[in-house]
Design an enzyme around this catalytic site. Structure first.
Site, mmCIF file in Angstrom:
data_model
loop_
_atom_site.group_PDB
_atom_site.id
_atom_site.type_symbol
_atom_site.label_atom_id
_atom_site.label_comp_id
_atom_site.label_asym_id
_atom_site.label_seq_id
_atom_site.Cartn_x
_atom_site.Cartn_y
_atom_site.Cartn_z
ATOM 1 N N ASP A 70 -31.246 4.319 3.456
ATOM 2 C CA ASP A 70 -31.466 5.618 2.827
ATOM 3 C C ASP A 70 -31.921 6.662 3.837
ATOM 4 O OD1 ASP A 70 -30.744 4.763 0.335
ATOM 5 O OD2 ASP A 70 -32.779 4.458 -0.396
ATOM 6 N N LYS A 79 -29.641 9.615 -0.285
ATOM 7 C CA LYS A 79 -29.580 10.617 -1.347
ATOM 8 C C LYS A 79 -30.792 11.526 -1.216
ATOM 9 C CE LYS A 79 -29.372 7.698 -4.822
ATOM 10 N NZ LYS A 79 -29.179 6.383 -4.207
ATOM 11 N N MET A 99 -41.280 13.263 -6.100
ATOM 12 C CA MET A 99 -40.122 14.173 -6.185
ATOM 13 C C MET A 99 -40.425 15.411 -7.029
ATOM 14 S SD MET A 99 -37.305 11.127 -6.677
ATOM 15 C CE MET A 99 -38.393 10.234 -7.813
#
Length: 310
Positions: free
Chosen positions: A71, A93, A206
């Site tokens: 990642d 991502k 996030m």
């Protein structure tokens, strides 16, 4: 057909010259390829980015990998610890920027494992804490592939420890909640009524890009605007930065400070313990007793060697 190995063993050396035997090495017809043994998938938590926080078990598996799917939050230092011969495939991502859709990542895991390879799925933090590790394993087991899951230090633990902010404390927080700011398909998580208990620490993953909306929603739902609040950017890395304020003013401070992603948000009374510990914390960012928008401290202020204070 007679087992040739047993037949030869039974013969004495005196009889061998008198025996005219024809031995077939294999019963398999020529030209037919043997079935490839199914490989394995190792779901590995790479931790928060500091290579010294990687587990020994994770390192062992990484060094025997044939294929590594990694990642964007996996640091170069950690990626360099993988087997030199491993094929490394970036599948990261980030917000509104996906190298591959989740379905594509799932397909790669299955494809390489079915080809008999040892596949390491290297994910930042811990794969089972907002890392979609469960979704990927569901696809793996649908194809009859065996897996191993190796935990990693999640960003909440790494960031809080480095800053000297305990996520729980008997006098301040009897529980801690890890909350994602966004649900599936990017839908906002607006369940603010579940986050009003002042005896709980709340960690938002996030959530930096929704900071203003979230803080307003929490206050409207009934959370005290004076609740201590911290933004921690680049958890555990040399570039880690902190911005400390309150629920009522942290969004305004961040609008000016512009701490970068990835960032973690921590809300609760435990944030105040930063001030108590900062001057003695070898991992704290700087010696300031309060970090605000005029005094965002970076890695240059780290106490880098124990000899400095001994």
């Amino acid at each position: 057909m007679t087992d040739s190995s047993t037949f030869i063993t039974a013969l004495t050396s005196q009889n061998l010259p008198n025996i005219n035997c024809h031995i077939r090495v294999s019963d398999e017809p020529s030209g037919i390829e043997k079935n490839v043994k199914t490989g394995t998938v190792h779901l590995v938590g790479a931790g928060s980015g500091d290579p010294e926080l990687l587990t020994l078990k994770a390192l062992r598996v990484m060094q025997k990998a044939d294929v590594v799917l990694y990642d964007s939050l996996v640091s170069e230092d950690i990626l360099d610890m993988c087997a030199l011969t491993a094929e490394k495939i970036f599948v990261g991502k980030r917000r509104a920027n996906h190298a591959l859709p989740q379905e594509g990542i799932n397909e790669l895991l299955v494809k390489h494992a079915l080809a008999g390879k040892t596949v390491v799925r290297l994910k930042g933090g811990d794969p089972f804490i907002f890392g979609r590790g469960g979704e990927e394993l569901q696809e793996v087991v649908r194809h009859g592939i065996h897996f191993e899951s190796i935990p990693g230090i999640t960003a909440a633990s790494a960031a809080a420890s480095r800053a000297g902010i305990p996520l729980t404390h008997r006098d301040h927080a009897q529980a801690v909640k890890f909350v994602t700011a966004c649900k599936k398909l990017g839908a906002p998580n607006n369940d603010y009524d579940e986050l009003l208990d002042s005896t709980q620490t709340v960690v938002f993953y996030m959530g930096l890009n929704r900071l203003d909306e979230m803080t307003q929603g929490l206050i409207a739902a009934g959370r005290d605007s004076n609740t201590p609040f911290v933004v921690i950017s680049h958890a555990s890395l040399p570039t880690q930065q902190l911005l400390i304020g309150t629920l009522g003013n942290i969004a305004e401070q961040q609008a000016e400070a512009k701490l970068p992603t990835p960032a973690l948000l921590i809300m609760g009374d435990v944030v105040n313990l930063y001030h108590e510990f900062a001057n003695y914390n070898l991992g704290a960012l700087g010696k300031s007793t309060f970090i605000d928008v005029q005094n965002v401290v970076s890695s240059h202020d780290l106490v880098s060697n124990l000899e400095v204070v001994t």
